[in-house]
Motif scaffolding. Structure first.
Motif, PDB file in Angstrom:
ATOM      1  N   ARG A  94       0.813  -1.220   0.000  1.00 26.72           N
ATOM      2  CA  ARG A  94       0.000   0.000   0.000  1.00 26.72           C
ATOM      3  C   ARG A  94       0.842   1.264   0.000  1.00 26.72           C
ATOM      4  NH1 ARG A  94      -4.657  -1.564   4.405  1.00 26.72           N
ATOM      5  NH2 ARG A  94      -5.740  -3.073   3.093  1.00 26.72           N
ATOM      6  N   GLY A  95       2.137   1.141  -0.195  1.00 27.25           N
ATOM      7  CA  GLY A  95       3.007   2.309  -0.271  1.00 27.25           C
ATOM      8  C   GLY A  95       3.602   2.755   1.052  1.00 27.25           C
ATOM      9  N   VAL A  96       3.390   1.983   2.110  1.00 32.17           N
ATOM     10  CA  VAL A  96       3.911   2.370   3.424  1.00 32.17           C
ATOM     11  C   VAL A  96       5.439   2.318   3.442  1.00 32.17           C
ATOM     12  CG1 VAL A  96       3.937   1.810   5.890  1.00 32.17           C
ATOM     13  CG2 VAL A  96       1.793   1.661   4.595  1.00 32.17           C
ATOM     14  N   GLY A  97       6.017   1.239   2.929  1.00 31.53           N
ATOM     15  CA  GLY A  97       7.476   1.122   2.883  1.00 31.53           C
ATOM     16  C   GLY A  97       8.094   2.236   2.055  1.00 31.53           C
ATOM     17  N   ARG A  98       7.488   2.537   0.922  1.00 32.24           N
ATOM     18  CA  ARG A  98       7.991   3.609   0.055  1.00 32.24           C
ATOM     19  C   ARG A  98       7.906   4.956   0.782  1.00 32.24           C
ATOM     20  NH1 ARG A  98       9.237   3.715  -5.121  1.00 32.24           N
ATOM     21  NH2 ARG A  98       8.483   1.574  -5.366  1.00 32.24           N
TER      22      ARG A  98
END
Length: 152
Positions: A94-98
């Motif tokens: 969901r884009g959390v790491g990014r």
């Protein structure tokens, strides 16, 4: 899902400690929330690391990144060691790491650092893909050596 990354402080201690404990579990360490909380509290109290917490619009903790300051004698500049990156299983993809990686990058730039350095397990292909998509380059010129002083 609306995401935000905030610099963690003592008000975020319990959330970060729970994520840190889960992170350690990812690397096959036994769960020990007391130890995890103590470790994170010590880092915060002594300003020994920079921790950023990813949250959704409801304030739910979704992941964290922890950076330690280090210096390059060769380059004569500060470098940040990106030591820990973790997202909850439900938040993956969901884009959390990014978001956390970009927050770490922005922080490093704001502190005048030359760069960020990190290590990951050789079989952590998902993380490797994220790092490489963000411009990180695998070092092929140096080996990492470890001296375990707590053997036996």
């Amino acid at each position: 899902m609306t995401l935000q990354a905030v610099r963690a402080d003592a008000t975020h201690l319990d959330a970060v400690a729970a994520l840190f404990d889960a992170y350690r579990g990812f690397y096959q360490q036994p769960s020990n929330l007391v130890q995890s909380r103590t470790f994170i509290a010590e880092r915060m109290a002594a300003s020994e690391s920079a921790i950023f917490l990813a949250q959704d619009e409801h304030g739910e903790a979704l992941g964290f990144v922890q950076l330690y300051p280090t210096f390059s004698s060769i380059d004569a500049h500060r470098t940040w060691l990106l030591s820990d990156l973790f997202t909850t299983p439900a938040a993956r993809g969901r884009g959390v790491g990014r978001l956390l990686m970009n927050t770490a990058r922005d922080f490093a730039l704001a502190t005048g650092a030359k760069g960020l350095v990190l290590e990951t397990a050789t079989d952590n292909f998902t993380a490797q893909g994220l790092y490489e998509s963000l411009g990180y380059v695998r070092d092929s010129g140096y080996y990492t050596y470890i001296l375990d002083l707590r053997q036996g």
